[in-house]
Design a protein around this motif. Structure first.
Motif, PDB file in Angstrom:
ATOM      1  N   PHE A   1      57.311  59.021 -16.984  1.00 42.88           N
ATOM      2  CA  PHE A   1      56.527  59.886 -17.090  1.00 42.88           C
ATOM      3  C   PHE A   1      56.258  61.565 -17.270  1.00 42.88           C
ATOM      4  O   PHE A   1      55.767  62.404 -17.010  1.00 42.88           O
ATOM      5  CB  PHE A   1      55.980  60.030 -15.343  1.00 42.88           C
ATOM      6  N   TYR A   2      58.308  61.918 -17.908  1.00 42.99           N
ATOM      7  CA  TYR A   2      58.596  63.183 -18.110  1.00 42.99           C
ATOM      8  C   TYR A   2      57.985  63.814 -19.232  1.00 42.99           C
ATOM      9  O   TYR A   2      57.949  62.788 -20.261  1.00 42.99           O
ATOM     10  CB  TYR A   2      59.849  63.391 -17.873  1.00 42.99           C
ATOM     11  N   ASN A   3      57.093  64.845 -18.927  1.00 42.21           N
ATOM     12  CA  ASN A   3      57.142  65.965 -20.531  1.00 42.21           C
ATOM     13  C   ASN A   3      57.621  67.296 -20.058  1.00 42.21           C
ATOM     14  O   ASN A   3      57.297  67.384 -19.148  1.00 42.21           O
ATOM     15  CB  ASN A   3      55.813  65.631 -20.498  1.00 42.21           C
ATOM     16  N   GLU A   4      57.876  67.733 -20.926  1.00 45.08           N
ATOM     17  CA  GLU A   4      58.237  69.319 -21.627  1.00 45.08           C
ATOM     18  C   GLU A   4      57.352  69.586 -22.576  1.00 45.08           C
ATOM     19  O   GLU A   4      57.402  69.880 -23.594  1.00 45.08           O
ATOM     20  CB  GLU A   4      59.369  69.866 -20.522  1.00 45.08           C
TER      21      GLU A   4
ATOM     22  N   TYR B   1      57.707  67.694 -25.337  1.00 45.27           N
ATOM     23  CA  TYR B   1      58.401  65.980 -25.585  1.00 45.27           C
ATOM     24  C   TYR B   1      57.109  65.518 -24.626  1.00 45.27           C
ATOM     25  O   TYR B   1      56.865  65.211 -23.405  1.00 45.27           O
ATOM     26  CB  TYR B   1      59.466  66.058 -24.793  1.00 45.27           C
ATOM     27  N   TRP B   2      56.587  63.911 -25.670  1.00 44.73           N
ATOM     28  CA  TRP B   2      56.152  63.332 -24.523  1.00 44.73           C
ATOM     29  C   TRP B   2      56.477  61.492 -24.895  1.00 44.73           C
ATOM     30  O   TRP B   2      57.326  61.984 -25.473  1.00 44.73           O
ATOM     31  CB  TRP B   2      54.463  62.883 -25.198  1.00 44.73           C
TER      32      TRP B   2
ATOM     33  N   LYS C   1      62.206  62.407 -28.622  1.00 44.98           N
ATOM     34  CA  LYS C   1      62.949  63.613 -29.143  1.00 44.98           C
ATOM     35  C   LYS C   1      61.444  64.488 -29.145  1.00 44.98           C
ATOM     36  O   LYS C   1      60.667  64.180 -28.891  1.00 44.98           O
ATOM     37  CB  LYS C   1      63.742  63.931 -30.191  1.00 44.98           C
ATOM     38  N   HIS C   2      61.703  65.598 -29.100  1.00 48.22           N
ATOM     39  CA  HIS C   2      60.047  66.834 -28.754  1.00 48.22           C
ATOM     40  C   HIS C   2      59.996  66.888 -30.258  1.00 48.22           C
ATOM     41  O   HIS C   2      60.347  66.230 -31.476  1.00 48.22           O
ATOM     42  CB  HIS C   2      61.448  67.872 -28.871  1.00 48.22           C
TER      43      HIS C   2
ATOM     44  N   LEU D   1      50.033  58.301 -20.451  1.00 45.52           N
ATOM     45  CA  LEU D   1      51.389  58.036 -20.898  1.00 45.52           C
ATOM     46  C   LEU D   1      51.847  56.979 -20.238  1.00 45.52           C
ATOM     47  O   LEU D   1      52.739  56.353 -21.465  1.00 45.52           O
ATOM     48  CB  LEU D   1      52.507  59.027 -19.794  1.00 45.52           C
ATOM     49  N   LEU D   2      51.349  56.374 -20.390  1.00 48.13           N
ATOM     50  CA  LEU D   2      51.200  54.305 -20.398  1.00 48.13           C
ATOM     51  C   LEU D   2      50.302  53.660 -21.324  1.00 48.13           C
ATOM     52  O   LEU D   2      51.546  52.503 -21.274  1.00 48.13           O
ATOM     53  CB  LEU D   2      50.972  53.709 -18.883  1.00 48.13           C
TER      54      LEU D   2
END
Length: 519
Positions: free
Chosen positions: A501-504, A493-494, A329-330, A433-434
């Motif tokens: 790899f998605y983030n926003e 969000y990470w 979650k954010h 991220l990984l």
């Protein structure tokens, strides 16, 4: 079985097109003005709530009918097909069997109001609620509160129960009604009656419905935007030296500031479900103090408590089944608040405590020489190494104050503890991220987490106790000054445990007016 009702028209527009554009009917007044049951010409009476712009579509009506168990009435919301579809039915409500001028007594109105509220809460993920109210005659402006409760229930019924062909016009009518100042004012009064615990459940129930509605529209109309009815709800109180702003907003309705994709992660539906089915709950509290001086008056505002939580709208079981878990979650990444006096002609100056804190640095130099001889090698193996190390102590949250005109600005920024960059305005590398040891991995269980275990943040006055001081003219004594509290909250969000790899980053903005008596 077909139902024969007498449809009242007193509060309705004269034609179908006007009905679509008109305001929502005053249900409370309609009920209060109904004649006694012994004067009814039929077994039930009906009020049109929403009619379609298409002439061949049925309307949605509120019906009141006599039951076999006299003296009780049954309220229902009905889609008026040839074979009527009952979308909601109330509990039996007692009515006065004598020649009273009012159909329902005060106790009956209270019983119906409690039934409406219970039905709204029932649509939430946790619907085990019991409600106790005081008498109706002691509830201020009961008409506005009753109408708001009915409109909210009708909104939820339109989303969950109404046939698709009737839903659009119904929701468009409610969107305009619930966004009006009168409805928001009635919501504030209802929240005061419910208390904080039921208030949270009420807002979660509504925002779950809004989330479902937006998700449905996005799945059927890719790339379309949807204007929801007041997706952000906030209200403010000013009392006993305290300013308080309470706000709620579903994550799916927040503005998208930045994203690793051009759109939401539609390719990963399970991740999208987990991200969408949360809401932001925030509390902004300030303490204020009036300090009279000989030639001017000081108004000092201190931070009391700033709290932001990201709360799931569905159960952990559903999050695991349809999503990737509730820990994806954010999290809050920036909070910005602005305090401004509305009338500024009496303001002489504004002062803040500090602009920022410089992080502490520890620098050390370490040099070493190593030598060794390894036969049969005839050469002396001499190894020389010199190194310099530097460590930096940096708090994850950085607090700053500034002044713009007569406004005091307060800002909290979350920084990446590895490279020191602002989180809300930067994107992590794919390697970060990984990397399982990155600070944002396991961010709700790590001992070094910058959040609470539930994923929120709390900024209290003992740590962020700096004040903003306004000096105003002595002529302001005895008056009440209005102040504007504006705020912006960024949620980012990470990935936490999920491999993506998605983030926003998303953002919301709120604005409230509070009063401050100068005495």
């Amino acid at each position: 079985m077909a139902m024969h009702c007498f449809k009242t028209q007193a509060l309705l527009p004269r034609n179908r097109d006007m009905a679509v554009a008109s305001a929502f009917p005053d249900v409370f007044s309609w009920i209060q003005n109904l004649p006694p049951v012994n004067q009814w010409r039929t077994t039930c009476i009906s009020l049109c709530l929403s009619s379609s712009s298409a002439s061949n579509q049925p309307s949605l009506n509120l019906t009141i009918s006599k039951t076999n168990q006299n003296p009780t009435l049954c309220f229902a919301i009905v889609a008026s097909f040839n074979l009527p579809i009952y979308l909601w039915t109330s509990k039996p409500v007692n009515f006065s069997s004598n020649n009273s001028l009012k159909l329902l007594s005060e106790e009956a109105i209270l019983s119906l109001l409690v039934n409406l509220i219970e039905e709204v809460l029932r649509y939430g993920s946790n619907n085990n609620n019991s409600i106790k109210f005081q008498r109706v005659d002691s509830i201020p402006e009961v008409r506005e509160i009753f109408n708001l409760a009915f409109q909210t229930l009708f909104f939820l019924i339109c989303i969950y129960e109404t046939p698709v062909d009737l839903r659009s016009d119904c929701l468009n009518t409610l969107r305009n009604t619930l966004a009006k100042c009168q409805s928001r004012r009635a919501t504030k009064m209802l929240m005061k009656l419910l208390g904080s615990n039921l208030e949270e459940k009420w807002m979660r129930s509504i925002n779950l419905a809004i989330t479902n509605w937006i998700s449905e529209v996005q799945s059927t109309r890719r790339g379309s935007s949807l204007k929801t009815p007041s997706p952000l709800f906030s209200y403010a109180i000013s009392t006993l030296g305290l300013w308080k702003v309470q706000l709620y907003c579903p994550l799916i309705a927040m503005n998208l500031e930045s994203s690793s994709n051009n759109s939401a992660p539609s390719a990963d539906e399970k991740l999208q479900f987990s991200l969408d089915y949360h809401q932001l709950e925030g509390v902004i509290q300030f303490n204020y103090r009036v300090i009279p001086q000989e030639t001017w008056v000081g108004i000092m505002v201190n931070i009391d408590n700033i709290r932001c939580d990201v709360i799931k709208l569905v159960s952990d079981t559903l999050m695991a089944e349809r999503g990737v878990g509730s820990t994806e979650k954010h999290f809050p990444s920036r909070i910005s608040l602005q305090l401004t006096p509305i009338q500024q002609n009496n303001v002489l100056s504004v002062s803040v405590s500090k602009s920022s804190e410089n992080p502490a640095r520890e620098i050390g130099v370490e040099r070493s020489i190593e030598a060794g001889f390894e036969p049969p090698n005839p050469y002396l193996g001499l190894r020389v190494s010199a190194g310099e190390t530097m460590t930096m102590t940096l708090k994850p949250w950085k607090f700053e104050q500034s002044v713009y005109g007569n406004s005091g600005n307060l800002n909290w920024y979350l920084h990446d503890s590895v490279d020191g960059r602002e989180v809300f305005s930067s994107k992590p590398s794919k390697f970060a991220l990984l990397n399982p040891k990155s600070w944002f991995k396991h961010r709700y269980s790590s001992a070094y987490r910058p959040f609470t275990r539930q994923g929120g943040v709390v900024f209290a006055g003992d740590e962020y106790g700096e004040s903003v001081l306004w000096k105003v003219d002595k002529a302001a004594m005895g008056k009440t000054m209005e102040w504007e509290i504006r705020g912006w909250i960024w949620l980012t969000y990470w990935p936490n445990k999920y491999r993506t790899f998605y983030n926003e980053t998303r953002r919301l903005e709120f604005r409230e007016i509070v009063g401050l008596p100068i005495s």
